[in-house]
Design a protein around this motif. Structure first.
Motif, PDB file in Angstrom:
ATOM      1  N   ASP A 193      41.685  39.230  37.870  1.00 12.68           N
ATOM      2  CA  ASP A 193      42.387  39.662  39.084  1.00 12.68           C
ATOM      3  C   ASP A 193      43.824  39.160  39.105  1.00 12.68           C
ATOM      4  O   ASP A 193      44.739  39.877  39.545  1.00 12.68           O
ATOM      5  CB  ASP A 193      41.643  39.176  40.327  1.00 12.68           C
ATOM      6  CG  ASP A 193      40.338  39.935  40.574  1.00 12.68           C
ATOM      7  OD1 ASP A 193      40.221  41.076  40.059  1.00 12.68           O
ATOM      8  OD2 ASP A 193      39.455  39.395  41.260  1.00 12.68           O
TER       9      ASP A 193
ATOM     10  N   LYS B 230      45.979  41.248  36.885  1.00  8.51           N
ATOM     11  CA  LYS B 230      46.395  42.482  37.570  1.00  8.51           C
ATOM     12  C   LYS B 230      47.638  42.244  38.408  1.00  8.51           C
ATOM     13  O   LYS B 230      48.565  43.059  38.442  1.00  8.51           O
ATOM     14  CB  LYS B 230      45.254  43.000  38.444  1.00  8.51           C
ATOM     15  CG  LYS B 230      44.068  43.562  37.678  1.00  8.51           C
ATOM     16  CD  LYS B 230      42.987  44.042  38.638  1.00  8.51           C
ATOM     17  CE  LYS B 230      41.759  44.562  37.883  1.00  8.51           C
ATOM     18  NZ  LYS B 230      40.685  44.972  38.821  1.00  8.51           N
ATOM     19  N   ASP B 231      47.664  41.105  39.108  1.00  8.26           N
ATOM     20  CA  ASP B 231      48.835  40.771  39.931  1.00  8.26           C
ATOM     21  C   ASP B 231      50.083  40.622  39.064  1.00  8.26           C
ATOM     22  O   ASP B 231      51.161  41.105  39.413  1.00  8.26           O
ATOM     23  CB  ASP B 231      48.600  39.457  40.686  1.00  8.26           C
ATOM     24  CG  ASP B 231      47.576  39.586  41.804  1.00  8.26           C
ATOM     25  OD1 ASP B 231      47.203  40.725  42.135  1.00  8.26           O
ATOM     26  OD2 ASP B 231      47.161  38.539  42.333  1.00  8.26           O
TER      27      ASP B 231
ATOM     28  N   LYS C 280      50.646  41.891  36.064  1.00  7.99           N
ATOM     29  CA  LYS C 280      51.037  43.200  35.521  1.00  7.99           C
ATOM     30  C   LYS C 280      51.798  44.012  36.560  1.00  7.99           C
ATOM     31  O   LYS C 280      52.807  44.674  36.248  1.00  7.99           O
ATOM     32  CB  LYS C 280      49.798  43.966  35.054  1.00  7.99           C
ATOM     33  CG  LYS C 280      49.179  43.444  33.767  1.00  7.99           C
ATOM     34  CD  LYS C 280      47.978  44.306  33.385  1.00  7.99           C
ATOM     35  CE  LYS C 280      47.370  43.898  32.060  1.00  7.99           C
ATOM     36  NZ  LYS C 280      46.197  44.731  31.702  1.00  7.99           N
ATOM     37  N   ALA C 281      51.335  43.976  37.800  1.00  6.50           N
ATOM     38  CA  ALA C 281      52.025  44.700  38.863  1.00  6.50           C
ATOM     39  C   ALA C 281      53.436  44.141  39.064  1.00  6.50           C
ATOM     40  O   ALA C 281      54.402  44.892  39.265  1.00  6.50           O
ATOM     41  CB  ALA C 281      51.229  44.616  40.162  1.00  6.50           C
TER      42      ALA C 281
END
Length: 330
Positions: free
Chosen positions: A85, A88-89, A91-92
């Motif tokens: 998770d 994901k942060d 990468k964003a």
């Protein structure tokens, strides 16, 4: 989206990716970015984060605008160990990095966390290779480059003598070069190195201690036997073991903070703080106590309380290495 490739010279680019497992080189990447940021803004806020300190949602908070609009450097160590998770942060964030924030990702470069590695590269991160030096020739090249960086000359024989005397630890090699360039005028030759380092018992003792506190029993025993065969005094070995274990005990009980702050609190150089942090994984308070008792017994043995000093040292080395693995169940 940060798709433009950041120049290798742009230390203040939005993302720096340091790839490899050589701690000294990784630390130098961080130090260079922090120095550049503080040269641009003396009030730069630096956050040095382990994977467990960066939870889902944390990155948004850390990159949120400040009332004082100061520059920030966010260092994420062992980024390959981040949770799915949190990755994901990150990468964003890579798709839309924030101005005046320098994100530094330290990644081992293996298959673990490869998605993050690929995403950072795709986003145009400035990438710096920090490979582990495994071959004598690589260490020799490193020593030569250290002299060039410091603007000094050393003979090929001197460079080889440093590698032969100090061993494989890049921090020790860099420290040796720095000391020689500070103390000696003119070209540094083999005779100078010999006066400073050849047969240096202290370095040999600390090499044994480093391997033991990292749980590498076989390597520590091999180094111990070699050192004793070359005339290293047993009392130097027990002293180095005690210093290594005490450093772990001190750091594990210290308040959290930046290496510079902890260095002042504990009386260690900042590089030592980083090194002990790496070594203390697997240690428990009980492990520290057990190891110190074993070292005390060995110390008594080598000072006349036992019949076989070498056996006493071997027992202590094994005990320390086992204590280093208590948390891992080994």
């Amino acid at each position: 989206m940060a798709t433009r490739k950041t120049s290798p010279d742009d230390l203040l680019g939005p993302v720096t990716l340091a790839v490899g497992q050589e701690d000294l080189l990784l630390d130098r990447v961080v130090q260079a970015v922090v120095a550049a940021a503080r040269a641009a803004d003396a009030d730069t806020d630096v956050r040095d984060l382990a994977p467990d300190q960066l939870q889902p949602g944390s990155l948004a908070e850390l990159t949120s605008p400040s009332l004082f609009a100061e520059r920030k450097v966010l260092v994420v160590r062992n980024a390959h160990d981040l949770s799915a998770d949190t990755i994901k942060d990150v990468k964003a964030y890579l798709d839309d990095p924030i101005e005046d924030i320098s994100l530094v990702l330290l990644h081992a470069g293996g298959a673990k966390g490869k998605g993050l590695l690929d995403a950072a590269r795709k986003a145009g991160a400035r990438e710096v290779a920090c490979p582990k030096t495994t071959k004598p020739a690589e260490r020799l090249t490193f020593v030569r480059q250290e002299f060039r960086t410091l603007g000094r000359s050393a003979t090929p024989e001197a460079c080889q003598a440093i590698v032969d005397s100090i061993g494989s630890d890049l921090r020790e090699l860099a420290s040796a070069v720095a000391q020689l360039t500070s103390d000696v005028d003119g070209t540094i030759d083999e005779a100078v190195v010999g006066r400073y380092y050849t047969g240096r018992a202290e370095a040999s003792s600390f090499n044994i201690a480093d391997r033991a506190v990292e749980g590498r029993a076989a390597e520590a025993l091999e180094a111990l036997r070699w050192s004793l065969s070359t005339g290293v005094a047993p009392v130097l070995v027990t002293s180095a073991l005690a210093q290594g274990v005490r450093a772990i005990g001190k750091l594990s009980s210290a308040r959290g903070g930046r290496p510079a702050d902890l260095a002042r609190e504990l009386g260690m150089p900042p590089w030592k703080i980083d090194r002990v942090r790496q070594q203390m994984r697997g240690w428990t308070p009980d492990g520290v106590s057990l190891a110190l008792r074993a070292i005390a017994e060995a110390d008594a043995g080598v000072k006349g309380g036992g019949d076989d000093p070498e056996y006493a040292l071997e027992k202590a080395v094994v005990a320390v290495a086992r204590a280093a693995r208590m948390r891992r169940g080994g």
